[in-house]
Design an enzyme around this catalytic site. Structure first.
Site, mmCIF file in Angstrom:
data_model
loop_
_atom_site.group_PDB
_atom_site.id
_atom_site.type_symbol
_atom_site.label_atom_id
_atom_site.label_comp_id
_atom_site.label_asym_id
_atom_site.label_seq_id
_atom_site.Cartn_x
_atom_site.Cartn_y
_atom_site.Cartn_z
ATOM 1 N N LYS A 115 26.400 -26.658 12.505
ATOM 2 C CA LYS A 115 26.366 -25.308 12.815
ATOM 3 C C LYS A 115 26.046 -24.451 11.687
ATOM 4 C CE LYS A 115 29.338 -22.252 15.892
ATOM 5 N NZ LYS A 115 28.265 -21.696 16.694
HETATM 6 N N1 PMP Z 1 25.044 -24.913 21.122
HETATM 7 C C1 PMP Z 1 25.124 -23.707 20.313
HETATM 8 C C2 PMP Z 1 23.801 -23.395 19.789
HETATM 9 C C3 PMP Z 1 26.201 -23.122 20.200
HETATM 10 O O1 PMP Z 1 26.278 -21.854 19.332
HETATM 11 C C4 PMP Z 1 27.417 -23.110 20.637
HETATM 12 C C5 PMP Z 1 28.822 -22.352 20.487
HETATM 13 N N2 PMP Z 1 29.292 -22.775 19.082
HETATM 14 C C6 PMP Z 1 27.689 -24.414 21.503
HETATM 15 C C7 PMP Z 1 26.611 -25.134 21.629
HETATM 16 C C8 PMP Z 1 29.046 -24.848 21.968
HETATM 17 O O2 PMP Z 1 29.841 -25.288 20.844
HETATM 18 P P1 PMP Z 1 31.374 -25.151 20.999
HETATM 19 O O3 PMP Z 1 31.795 -25.609 22.428
HETATM 20 O O4 PMP Z 1 31.736 -25.974 19.773
HETATM 21 O O5 PMP Z 1 31.495 -23.782 20.904
#
Ligand code: PMP
Length: 296
Positions: free
Chosen positions: A159
């Protein structure tokens, strides 16, 4: 949404080991993380004072940094404790939680192995990523021109702030056309995810979702697969091409910010925010407030 800019709010931000008054949490303009994208972050939510899957987020935070070749100087336990402290000190039990880590100012060139790694954690109220009324009727998505990169060209499991550059451009372009967001394809033209959330489709009583091999395998995505399993609904993780978009019954997005957001249309295709999506909205809302030992 409040118009007070994020740097002029009140409260406490945890920075490099201690809580500091909100407006004093700063970085210098000459920071490697700002110039060269050596920045990773997390997005989490506290529900009634408890951060959902805090430990998983702390571990992903550390892993994202490792993928960018730096180590966060706090253990997962220490990060969890700092996040909990931030939620408590800011007083609102229902907040979005944003840890961020970046390379500091010691070295301002591409190579910066000896930089100090900085970490900050802020929390703020963020009821929904999308307009709440629109959200329950189902949002409309454009298809982005930018594609998720080949995992050989970018650290797609991280991330990492840098990976959001194409997401911001794609979401801006979609909003200018009146859409709520954009669905992104991957480097091979397959359906990948939204700009800040993963995507699920339903067909024949099953969920279908793309294999997360070149985009973030969301913690909410894995939660949805588990919640569906508990309902006896299977999930097929597979390659999904845009040509299939007209063959699905329902579609929804999922993510920490988006929670479960039904989708009513993607480009020319229409979906009915139906039973499965609405059940998932409710199951997820229950799950994030379930406490260990409770029967819910
Ligand atoms: N893809 C992207 C590009 C994101 O920014 C997010 C949000 N963090 C997600 C998927 C979903 O991730 P999560 O369920 O861990 O929040």
């Amino acid at each position: 949404m409040s118009v007070v800019p994020f740097d002029r709010r009140e409260g406490w931000i945890w920075q490099d080991g201690a809580l500091v008054p909100w407006r004093e949490a700063r970085l210098h303009v000459l920071s490697h993380g700002l110039h060269y994208g050596s920045t990773v972050f997390e997005g989490e939510r506290a529900y009634d004072g408890v951060i959902f899957k805090s430990r998983e987020h702390s571990e992903r935070f550390r892993r994202s940094a490792e993928l960018l070749d730096f180590e966060i100087p706090y253990s997962a336990e220490e990060i969890c404790a700092a996040k909990a402290l931030c939620v408590e000190r800011n007083g609102d039990p229902n907040v979005y939680v944003r840890p961020v880590a970046w390379r500091g100012s010691e070295m301002m060139a591409v190579a910066a192995p000896d930089s100090t790694i900085h970490v900050a954690i802020a929390v703020w109220p963020w009821p929904s990523m999308f307009n709440v009324v629109e959200k329950m009727r189902g949002i409309y998505l454009d298809i982005a021109e930018w594609r998720r990169p080949d995992p050989a060209s970018a650290p797609s499991a991280a991330k990492a702030a840098g990976l959001y550059m194409i997401a911001t451009m794609s979401k801006h372009a979609a909003e200018r056309k009146g859409y709520a967001d954009a669905l992104m394809l991957d480097w091979q033209g397959r359906i990948a995810e939204c700009t800040g959330a993963n995507v699920f489709f339903t067909r024949g009583g099953q969920l279908h979702t793309p294999i997360a091999d070149c985009f973030l395998d969301g913690i909410t995505r894995r939660t949805v697969i588990e919640l569906a399993r508990r309902r006896g609904i299977g999930t097929v993780e597979r390659r999904i091409m845009p040509g299939e978009l007209s063959s699905f019954d329902e579609c929804f997005l999922c993510g920490t910010g988006a929670e479960i957001t039904p989708v009513a249309g993607i480009g020319p295709h229409r979906y009915r925010p139906g039973d499965v999506s609405l059940m998932m909205v409710e199951d997820y809302a229950t799950e994030v407030r379930r406490r260990p030992g409770s029967d819910a």
